[in-house]
Scaffold this motif. Structure first.
Motif, mmCIF file in Angstrom:
data_model
loop_
_atom_site.group_PDB
_atom_site.id
_atom_site.type_symbol
_atom_site.label_atom_id
_atom_site.label_comp_id
_atom_site.label_asym_id
_atom_site.label_seq_id
_atom_site.Cartn_x
_atom_site.Cartn_y
_atom_site.Cartn_z
ATOM 1 N N MET A 1 -5.768 0.267 -0.860
ATOM 2 C CA MET A 1 -5.680 -0.575 0.333
ATOM 3 C C MET A 1 -6.242 -1.964 0.057
ATOM 4 O O MET A 1 -5.621 -2.979 0.404
ATOM 5 C CB MET A 1 -6.449 0.081 1.489
ATOM 6 N N TRP B 1 -6.027 1.927 6.045
ATOM 7 C CA TRP B 1 -5.036 3.000 5.947
ATOM 8 C C TRP B 1 -5.306 4.115 6.962
ATOM 9 O O TRP B 1 -4.374 4.793 7.407
ATOM 10 C CB TRP B 1 -5.012 3.591 4.528
ATOM 11 N N PHE C 1 0.834 -1.211 0.000
ATOM 12 C CA PHE C 1 0.000 0.000 0.000
ATOM 13 C C PHE C 1 0.866 1.258 0.000
ATOM 14 O O PHE C 1 0.655 2.169 -0.814
ATOM 15 C CB PHE C 1 -0.927 0.011 1.215
#
Length: 596
Positions: free
Chosen positions: A484, A504, A462
């Motif tokens: 994500m 995230w 990510f």
């Protein structure tokens, strides 16, 4: 009468009075004075004139060690205050003060290390032969080499100054927002208001409906704040990228690799070995889904127990279990853990108002540590407690090492912690009372492998992709969610049904300014500690002193040199990583066999 342990920590023995402590305010003034003294020493140090006295350099280095040690002490106290009570406004103000002091000290250090570059190479080699400098040669060489890749002193000072209210300010904003978040969860036919940390603990509930409800409630809470968290993440990354751009650093991994004192080849070898072995952990996920009566698990099922009976331990029971089993590998580590429980160095109480997560922080001036977590009695909590005690022991064995050599990187810091966690996890499996309990404990152990090989890998993927897109401009919340989920699907080999697009925003590590890419060092430490654990079982009584020697070297060597010196392995090659992963694969094979 059996001794019981108090799950709240004692901070007053360091600075009495909490965030109102007069003793602490006096200590902060001492830091200000020491900082000015160090600044004056740096100004008087003029190697560019060609006249460098070893005694003068030793004086500057000693002042640096003193002020760094005191600032670490103060920083640790502030971290504890802000974590134990997120509503403590005075503690929040102290967090700001800490950022100012760090930026001011970093500015002076920038001037100092830039001056080291001016010293001729032959003179430099001679200087490092002097008593007082020889033991610091690794760190001083590191300062000097890194300074060659920085901007001018004035520009670096400006970056540090602007970072207080810019870069670090965004991180503090994130902490403030999270601290005020609550989640309404139904429990025992009552609606309770929980902190996000307390609510997250419910994701291990045996009832899938409860897990799903909590997961959804947490998702709603993070989604509600996602616009704000999108700002914090974008601006943190933007500040980093602009800094890297001006320094002509092309890779976003340059800084985290340098901080962790490791090579790109080592990182690549580790991830390649993990990717090559993921099929085994996909089999585990598929088997667990089958045992839970599901076609595919979702993210909130990964931590689910396999039985409706969840064994819980009291804080005192967990403490005694940890001390007993530490003692089988290292009596000195067991004695240290006993002292930490006796002297109340641990904040583990399950109450509202605490920061989520766990950490260990060092008070190098007092030669103490403090551990923070929320203990609710699960086997995972016991593992976390052991993990943080591993961190604390690492610092403990380095208390008499020069302060500049105590600054070991995150990846090797995670080695000591995961080694301690491994001791307790293995002991739990071996002490299981029956087959059902053994399956549950073995599965808990495998979950850690899944976390390091899949969850952490998802974070790494990510961040890599987010930073690439951030170079082109701000990344929207929707796109952050997409990246994500894409990263999770890749890391988990598409073995799950439902993923967590809000991860995230909910994971503190993405918003920390102290360490960029706060992910791969965990996996490194896990696998490196497996190698140490295997050596410990092989060496028996001879292991303890060798382990301490390795820990004491962690602040003054690159990880590749550390591994070669103490373990005779080459980390840039896949062999070590493959061998370490196979220990985890054996756990999966045993689990599948037991659950046939």
């Amino acid at each position: 009468m059996q001794q019981t342990y108090n799950p709240t920590w004692d901070l007053d023995v360091i600075f009495p009075g909490g965030s109102d402590s007069e003793a602490f305010r006096t200590y902060l003034k001492e830091i200000e004075k020491d900082k000015e003294t160090f600044s004056a020493e740096v100004e008087a140090f003029t190697p560019e004139d060609g006249n460098v006295e070893a005694e003068q350099l030793i004086g500057v280095v000693n002042e640096l060690e003193s002020v760094m040690k005191k600032l670490r002490e103060a920083s640790a106290f502030i971290s504890c205050l802000s974590a134990q009570d997120v509503t403590d406004e005075k503690a929040s103000l102290l967090v700001g003060k800490r950022s100012e002091l760090r930026a001011e000290l970093d500015a002076i250090i920038s001037k100092f290390v830039q001056k080291l570059v001016a010293i001729e190479d032959t003179t430099w080699i001679t200087l490092l032969q002097y008593d007082g400098l020889t033991e610091l040669s690794f760190v001083l060489n590191e300062y000097r080499e890194q300074a060659k890749e920085l901007l001018t002193v004035e520009q670096e000072v400006l970056i540090n100054d602007l970072g207080v209210d810019g870069y670090h300010g965004w991180s503090q904003m994130y902490d403030t927002i999270v601290g005020k978040m609550t989640v309404e969860v139904e429990e025992d036919n009552k609606v309770k208001s929980l902190s996000v940390g307390q609510a997250s603990n419910k994701l291990g509930h045996p009832d899938r409906k409860v897990r799903k409800a909590v997961f959804d409630k947490l998702g709603e809470a993070w989604k509600e704040q996602s616009a704000l968290f999108g700002q914090t993440l974008n601006h943190l990354a933007g500040f980093r990228l602009q800094t890297y751009k001006h320094r002509n650093w092309n890779s976003v991994l340059k800084e985290p690799l340098a901080i962790n004192r490791m090579k790109q080849e080592t990182l690549d070898a580790m991830w390649t070995a993990i990717s090559n072995n993921k099929k085994h952990f996909v089999k585990y996920l598929e088997k667990k889904a089958d045992l839970l009566g599901l076609d595919k698990m979702s993210m909130y099922d990964i931590g689910a127990p396999l039985t409706n009976t969840v064994n819980k331990s009291s804080y005192t029971e967990a403490s005694k279990f940890i001390v007993d089993h530490f003692g089988k590998f290292s009596p000195k580590m067991a004695d240290f853990a006993q002292m930490a429980f006796d002297k109340r160095w641990i904040e583990a109480e399950d109450r509202a108002g605490k920061r989520p997560g766990g950490f260990c922080t060092s008070f190098p001036d007092s030669e103490q540590t403090r551990i923070f977590m929320t203990f609710s009695g699960t086997s995972s909590n016991i593992a976390t407690l052991a993990h943080e005690l591993g961190h604390a022991y690492h610092q403990h064995v380095m208390n008499d090492v020069n302060g500049l050599n105590q600054r070991y990187a995150m990846n090797v810091a995670e080695t000591a912690s995961t080694f301690a966690e491994m001791i307790v996890a293995d002991a739990s499996v071996k002490n299981a009372q029956n087959k059902e309990e053994k399956i549950g404990l073995l599965e808990d152990k495998i979950q850690r492998s899944v976390a390091f090989f899949m969850n952490i890998h998802a974070r790494f993927i990510f961040e890599n992709r987010f930073y690439e897109e951030r170079k082109e401009g701000l990344v929207s919340v929707n796109r952050l969610n997409e990246i994500m989920v894409e990263a999770q699907k890749e890391a988990y080999q598409d073995a799950l049904e439902e993923y967590d697009p809000n991860f995230w925003s909910s994971k503190l590590h993405f918003h920390i300014t102290g360490v960029p890419f706060y992910n791969f060092p965990y996996t490194f430490g896990y696998l490196f500690s497996l190698g140490i654990y295997a050596a410990a079982k092989e060496q028996g009584e001879n292991f303890e002193d060798a382990y301490i020697a390795l820990l004491r070297d962690t602040g003054r060597m690159n990880v590749e040199d550390l591994a070669m010196k103490h373990m005779n392995v080459d980390l840039t090659k896949p062999d070590f990583w493959e061998a370490a992963i196979q220990l985890c694969v054996k756990d999966v094979e045993e689990f599948i066999e037991l659950t046939q």
